[in-house]
Scaffold this motif. Structure first.
Motif, PDB file in Angstrom:
ATOM      1  N   ARG A 198      60.456  53.257  53.748  1.00  0.00           N
ATOM      2  CA  ARG A 198      60.042  54.592  53.296  1.00  0.00           C
ATOM      3  C   ARG A 198      59.671  55.478  54.479  1.00  0.00           C
ATOM      4  NH1 ARG A 198      55.630  55.108  48.827  1.00  0.00           N
ATOM      5  NH2 ARG A 198      56.207  57.276  49.240  1.00  0.00           N
ATOM      6  N   GLN A 199      58.901  54.937  55.403  1.00  0.00           N
ATOM      7  CA  GLN A 199      58.371  55.756  56.494  1.00  0.00           C
ATOM      8  C   GLN A 199      59.449  56.185  57.478  1.00  0.00           C
ATOM      9  OE1 GLN A 199      54.588  54.574  58.268  1.00  0.00           O
ATOM     10  NE2 GLN A 199      55.494  54.759  60.302  1.00  0.00           N
ATOM     11  N   GLN A 202      63.355  56.804  54.768  1.00  0.00           N
ATOM     12  CA  GLN A 202      63.300  57.481  53.477  1.00  0.00           C
ATOM     13  C   GLN A 202      64.095  56.736  52.391  1.00  0.00           C
ATOM     14  OE1 GLN A 202      64.180  59.536  56.468  1.00  0.00           O
ATOM     15  NE2 GLN A 202      61.967  59.284  56.589  1.00  0.00           N
TER      16      GLN A 202
END
Length: 209
Positions: A198-199, A202
């Motif tokens: 996610r970080q 994405q």
């Protein structure tokens, strides 16, 4: 790239530095899309050993490899054999396995490759899953998820692992407790990978991209 290593071994050795690239240790600092975080993380003990002793990286990798060999051939494979056939692994067969491994695989233990750690964790995970109790199921979740994070091809083991879980013929209540414990173990290992994805990329997935 360290001159003593080439290709994947050199990559894993260098990737172990990513956890401290911000000046302090952080799992979420790992930002390599094609590798799981756990393989390079397991290289860190060898790296620290070389840092504090001044030994060569090849010596550190060999000590790490000896540890994985001891786990795989001294614990994991004999335990899985005993679980499957309900008797200990015969000494002569064990020695034959060690001899064939020495002939064909000995160089694998000299380098920081992911094959042996992932295989060892997978076998240990199956052993844990075959033992009774929710705690063993949780341990199996940790081990199986670790194997999948290191070598994503082992996601193919998931149907077999679920078959071991369901095929034990447990009452519904015990089966649910074991399944929940297994899921918690898996989540503990794969949550950092999900946060990393996610970080940095994405992507909302707990699997290696």
């Amino acid at each position: 790239v360290p001159s003593q290593f080439r290709f994947d071994a050199a990559e894993y050795w260098e990737l172990s530095l990513k956890f401290t690239q911000r000046g302090h240790f952080s799992l979420l600092a790992f930002n390599e899309p094609l590798r799981g975080y756990l393989g390079p993380l397991l290289v860190l003990p060898a790296r620290l050993l070389c840092h504090f002793t001044g030994w060569s990286i090849l010596a550190g990798a060999r000590i790490l490899g000896a540890g994985w060999a001891a786990l795989l051939f001294g614990l994991a494979i004999p335990a899985l054999w005993a679980q499957l056939v309900s008797r200990p692994l015969p000494v002569l067969r064990w020695l034959a396995l060690l001899g064939l491994t020495f002939i064909f695989w000995r160089d694998y233990f000299n380098f920081t490759l992911s094959d042996i750690p992932a295989l060892t964790l997978l076998v240990l995970g199956l052993v844990a899953l075959g033992r009774p109790g929710w705690a063993w199921a949780g341990a199996a979740g940790l081990l199986l998820a670790a194997a999948i994070n290191i070598r994503p091809i082992y996601v193919a083991s998931v149907p077999g692992a679920l078959w071991v879980l369901v095929g034990a013929g447990l009452p519904a209540g015990r089966l649910l407790r074991r399944a929940a414990s297994l899921a918690v173990g898996v989540a503990l290992v794969l949550l950092p990978q999900w946060l990393i994805n996610r970080q940095h990329f994405q992507q909302n997935t707990p699997l290696v991209l």
